[in-house]
Design a protein around this motif. Structure first.
Motif, PDB file in Angstrom:
ATOM      1  N   LEU B 151     -90.307  44.658  -9.361  1.00  0.00           N
ATOM      2  CA  LEU B 151     -88.999  44.033  -9.593  1.00  0.00           C
ATOM      3  C   LEU B 151     -88.430  44.489 -10.944  1.00  0.00           C
ATOM      4  O   LEU B 151     -87.240  44.829 -11.055  1.00  0.00           O
ATOM      5  CB  LEU B 151     -89.151  42.506  -9.556  1.00  0.00           C
ATOM      6  CG  LEU B 151     -87.918  41.680  -9.867  1.00  0.00           C
ATOM      7  CD1 LEU B 151     -86.821  41.924  -8.840  1.00  0.00           C
ATOM      8  CD2 LEU B 151     -88.239  40.187  -9.897  1.00  0.00           C
ATOM      9  N   LEU B 152     -89.297  44.543 -11.947  1.00  0.00           N
ATOM     10  CA  LEU B 152     -88.851  44.994 -13.278  1.00  0.00           C
ATOM     11  C   LEU B 152     -88.371  46.445 -13.226  1.00  0.00           C
ATOM     12  O   LEU B 152     -87.379  46.808 -13.856  1.00  0.00           O
ATOM     13  CB  LEU B 152     -90.006  44.883 -14.276  1.00  0.00           C
ATOM     14  CG  LEU B 152     -90.302  43.473 -14.769  1.00  0.00           C
ATOM     15  CD1 LEU B 152     -91.572  43.461 -15.580  1.00  0.00           C
ATOM     16  CD2 LEU B 152     -89.145  42.936 -15.600  1.00  0.00           C
ATOM     17  N   PHE B 153     -89.105  47.252 -12.444  1.00  0.00           N
ATOM     18  CA  PHE B 153     -88.690  48.656 -12.297  1.00  0.00           C
ATOM     19  C   PHE B 153     -87.288  48.726 -11.697  1.00  0.00           C
ATOM     20  O   PHE B 153     -86.442  49.496 -12.163  1.00  0.00           O
ATOM     21  CB  PHE B 153     -89.693  49.411 -11.410  1.00  0.00           C
ATOM     22  CG  PHE B 153     -89.177  50.725 -10.926  1.00  0.00           C
ATOM     23  CD1 PHE B 153     -89.123  51.825 -11.780  1.00  0.00           C
ATOM     24  CD2 PHE B 153     -88.704  50.877  -9.628  1.00  0.00           C
ATOM     25  CE1 PHE B 153     -88.620  53.038 -11.344  1.00  0.00           C
ATOM     26  CE2 PHE B 153     -88.196  52.078  -9.183  1.00  0.00           C
ATOM     27  CZ  PHE B 153     -88.156  53.167 -10.040  1.00  0.00           C
ATOM     28  N   ALA B 233     -87.688  53.922  -5.769  1.00  0.00           N
ATOM     29  CA  ALA B 233     -86.938  52.678  -5.519  1.00  0.00           C
ATOM     30  C   ALA B 233     -87.348  52.065  -4.183  1.00  0.00           C
ATOM     31  O   ALA B 233     -87.535  50.846  -4.070  1.00  0.00           O
ATOM     32  CB  ALA B 233     -85.449  52.968  -5.537  1.00  0.00           C
ATOM     33  N   GLN B 234     -87.516  52.934  -3.179  1.00  0.00           N
ATOM     34  CA  GLN B 234     -87.915  52.425  -1.852  1.00  0.00           C
ATOM     35  C   GLN B 234     -89.310  51.798  -1.912  1.00  0.00           C
ATOM     36  O   GLN B 234     -89.567  50.740  -1.330  1.00  0.00           O
ATOM     37  CB  GLN B 234     -87.906  53.563  -0.828  1.00  0.00           C
ATOM     38  CG  GLN B 234     -86.508  54.003  -0.451  1.00  0.00           C
ATOM     39  CD  GLN B 234     -86.505  55.300   0.332  1.00  0.00           C
ATOM     40  OE1 GLN B 234     -87.343  56.175   0.120  1.00  0.00           O
ATOM     41  NE2 GLN B 234     -85.548  55.424   1.235  1.00  0.00           N
ATOM     42  N   ILE B 237     -89.143  48.435  -3.590  1.00  0.00           N
ATOM     43  CA  ILE B 237     -88.654  47.384  -2.677  1.00  0.00           C
ATOM     44  C   ILE B 237     -89.774  46.968  -1.725  1.00  0.00           C
ATOM     45  O   ILE B 237     -90.002  45.787  -1.465  1.00  0.00           O
ATOM     46  CB  ILE B 237     -87.396  47.875  -1.913  1.00  0.00           C
ATOM     47  CG1 ILE B 237     -86.234  48.038  -2.903  1.00  0.00           C
ATOM     48  CG2 ILE B 237     -87.008  46.911  -0.798  1.00  0.00           C
ATOM     49  CD1 ILE B 237     -85.026  48.758  -2.362  1.00  0.00           C
ATOM     50  N   PHE B 238     -90.501  47.968  -1.230  1.00  0.00           N
ATOM     51  CA  PHE B 238     -91.623  47.692  -0.313  1.00  0.00           C
ATOM     52  C   PHE B 238     -92.658  46.800  -1.008  1.00  0.00           C
ATOM     53  O   PHE B 238     -93.193  45.860  -0.412  1.00  0.00           O
ATOM     54  CB  PHE B 238     -92.255  49.029   0.099  1.00  0.00           C
ATOM     55  CG  PHE B 238     -93.184  48.916   1.279  1.00  0.00           C
ATOM     56  CD1 PHE B 238     -92.699  48.883   2.571  1.00  0.00           C
ATOM     57  CD2 PHE B 238     -94.565  48.857   1.102  1.00  0.00           C
ATOM     58  CE1 PHE B 238     -93.557  48.781   3.663  1.00  0.00           C
ATOM     59  CE2 PHE B 238     -95.428  48.764   2.176  1.00  0.00           C
ATOM     60  CZ  PHE B 238     -94.913  48.721   3.467  1.00  0.00           C
ATOM     61  N   MET B 239     -92.905  47.097  -2.285  1.00  0.00           N
ATOM     62  CA  MET B 239     -93.880  46.320  -3.050  1.00  0.00           C
ATOM     63  C   MET B 239     -93.387  44.880  -3.236  1.00  0.00           C
ATOM     64  O   MET B 239     -94.178  43.942  -3.160  1.00  0.00           O
ATOM     65  CB  MET B 239     -94.075  46.981  -4.417  1.00  0.00           C
ATOM     66  CG  MET B 239     -95.502  46.994  -4.882  1.00  0.00           C
ATOM     67  SD  MET B 239     -95.642  47.721  -6.497  1.00  0.00           S
ATOM     68  CE  MET B 239     -96.283  49.311  -6.128  1.00  0.00           C
ATOM     69  N   MET B 240     -92.092  44.738  -3.479  1.00  0.00           N
ATOM     70  CA  MET B 240     -91.536  43.389  -3.659  1.00  0.00           C
ATOM     71  C   MET B 240     -91.630  42.565  -2.386  1.00  0.00           C
ATOM     72  O   MET B 240     -91.944  41.370  -2.426  1.00  0.00           O
ATOM     73  CB  MET B 240     -90.072  43.486  -4.077  1.00  0.00           C
ATOM     74  CG  MET B 240     -89.898  43.576  -5.566  1.00  0.00           C
ATOM     75  SD  MET B 240     -88.172  43.534  -5.944  1.00  0.00           S
ATOM     76  CE  MET B 240     -87.652  42.066  -5.111  1.00  0.00           C
TER      77      MET B 240
END
Lengths: 280, 266
Positions: B151-153, B233-234, B237-240
């Motif tokens: 999220l920070l990234f 970025a993708q 998002i997947f990690m989030m």
């Protein structure tokens, strides 16, 4: 069947590569996540539908409980298909890459990179072996459930030449105060079991999480009585499950492979993160 | 202190811990003294730790039931405390606030939907059940940290002077260590399942499928990371989404019926 020619060998190579592609693995993994998430809501409060699978095996369970409760068990059919596809994908991918890795072994100067790559393949193979173990376990296990034993009375396990006798029971009553709700109850039962075939016999201690192994059979304690100091029923008995499960060895070997691979992977990953020493 | 701890229940300790966590978040939001925020948070973690110790004391050698959420709060609070001073240096304030916000959110769920009234069971008196529980909770905390880093990234990725702390690479140690803990939890659960019931999977507890789901999800993420098949970025998002999955599956199985905490306190 069509003979393999140069023209269709190209198709086979394409098929092989597609089957072993990482992209396919990711798609299958995401589908598994969705399926297992639905599974949680299907099992929640209905575990009674799923529990018999451990006793009757997978095919009889699919034909009976699963078919009768399709609304709640549909996820399991999808799960089996996805898991089979994932095993196929992992096998093809690992075979392909492991073969390349071993062929290039002599050319590689760095042992570190070789073993790092090998560790991931070991995990992959470990997972395949675990799943094969599960399949064997659920298709080939012989289960003799809920055998009730009373002290000093020999019982024959139906369908086998095994004789089981409950030789003694030690049911110490918990009298401490720390586990308040267990005061006056038995919390660590210990049971002596004598198991025998016409040729050999063994006496061993049986308890929860402490099964007895004998001639390929395993004896698991399921219940015991009395459980309380002042129990209404004073009957002394235990209930055991006897299982012959050829899949166990596979999934424990698989777990060992996976953990071995994971350990190597973590060691190399930590070492690769450390800053290199600059010669002074 | 000892007579006080003997008189209070774990519910009361947890209630106090949640209040203090919320106070610490309030102090951080008001940009109050950092040292005060730190020590208030420490007090919350200590009370939370005592509440967990209370549960273990009254269950050992068996496994305490449904302590997943309070233990997850404790793990997150410890992570927050360990990295607090390092995070003061750069964008860490936002990171601190996100972790604290998550602790308060999970704390609210713990308080309003308690499920810790189940008694331990005899089959859980084995080392494997404890490894299963503790590594599982640690895994969830570590994977949540990976999601917070992602999220920070996403917040800072357009900054020209992006620091190593804000890069997606900083999430990977959390993701990998979380995955290792989750694997240990799953396999120790499997050993316990075999020794206790004689079967590879115990279907009594539906939460087993949630652990498998989280495990498969993060395997997918590790594959995406190593093959670099998606851009950063993708993957972030997947990690989030993975973090949200962890929150859902950490909360739902451990949530009991709605209950106001005041009854327990007084």
């Amino acid at each position: 069947m069509e003979p393999i020619t140069r023209k269709n060998s190209g198709k086979l190579v394409w098929l092989w590569r597609s089957l072993g592609s990482v992209r396919l693995a990711v798609v299958l993994l995401i589908l598994l996540v969705i399926d297992l998430s639905l599974a949680y809501f299907s099992i929640n409060g209905r575990s009674i539908i799923f529990e018999p699978m451990n006793q009757v095996g997978i095919w009889p369970w699919l034909n009976t409980y699963a078919m009768a409760n399709l609304r709640y068990t549909a996820w399991f059919f999808i799960f089996l298909v996805l898991l089979s596809a994932l095993v196929l994908n992992t096998l093809v991918c690992t075979t392909d890459r492991l073969w390349k890795l071993l062929r290039q072994r002599k050319e590689q100067k760095s042992n570190k990179r070789f073993f790092f790559a090998l560790s991931t393949h070991t995990m992959h193979l470990g997972m395949v072996v675990i799943l094969i173990g599960y399949l064997i376990s659920y298709t080939m296990s012989q289960v003799y459930p809920s055998l009730t034993l009373i002290p000093q009375k020999e019982t024959i396990v139906a369908g086998t030449n095994l004789r089981v006798k409950l030789t003694s029971m030690t049911l110490p009553i918990y009298e401490g105060k720390r586990l308040e709700t267990f005061t006056g109850m038995v919390i660590s039962p210990s049971v002596q079991l004598r198991v025998a075939t016409p040729a050999t016999e063994r006496t061993a201690s049986l308890g929860f999480n402490n099964p007895v192994y004998f001639q390929g059979y395993t004896f698991f304690l399921q219940r015991f009585s009395p459980t309380k100091n002042a129990n209404m029923s004073n009957a002394h008995y235990i209930v055991i499950d006897v299982r012959r499960d050829p899949g166990v060895l596979f999934y424990f070997v698989g777990i060992s492979f996976f953990l071995g691979g994971l350990l190597c992977y973590v060691i190399f990953w930590i070492r690769s993160r450390q800053p290199r020493r600059v010669p002074s | 202190m000892v007579p006080f701890l003997a008189a209070v229940t774990s519910g009361q300790l947890l209630f106090l811990a949640q209040l203090i966590y919320a106070l610490s978040l309030g102090l951080a939001l008001l940009k109050q003294n950092n040292a005060l925020t730190f020590w208030v948070m420490t007090l919350g973690a200590v009370l939370n730790g005592f509440a967990l110790a209370w549960h273990y004391w009254h269950s050992w050698p068996m496994m305490p039931m449904y302590i997943g959420l309070p233990a997850l709060l404790f793990c997150l609070a410890v992570i927050w405390l360990i990295g607090f001073h390092q995070r003061l240096a750069d964008s860490g304030r936002i990171e601190n606030l996100i972790i604290q916000g998550l602790i308060v959110f999970l704390g609210l769920i713990t308080l309003l939907f308690p499920k810790d009234f189940y008694l331990p069971f005899l089959r859980s008196a084995t080392i494997w059940s404890h490894i299963f529980l503790i590594t599982g909770i640690m895994a969830k905390a570590l994977l949540l940290m990976a999601a917070i880093k992602a999220l920070l990234f996403l917040i800072y990725r357009h900054n020209k002077k992006i620091t190593s702390r804000q890069g997606l690479a900083s999430a990977m140690p959390w993701a990998i260590s979380g995955f290792v803990c989750l694997t240990l939890s799953m396999f120790s659960g499997e050993v316990w399942s075999y020794l206790g019931w004689g079967t590879p999977v115990v279907w009594h507890d539906p939460a087993i499928t949630t652990v498998m789901a989280i495990w498969f999800y993060w395997i997918a993420l590790l594959h995406l990371h190593y093959t670099r098949s998606w851009n950063e970025a993708q993957r972030a998002i997947f990690m989030m989404i993975g973090g949200l999955l962890v929150i859902l599956f950490a909360c739902h199985p451990d949530m009991g019926p709605f209950r106001l905490p005041f009854k327990e306190l007084f």
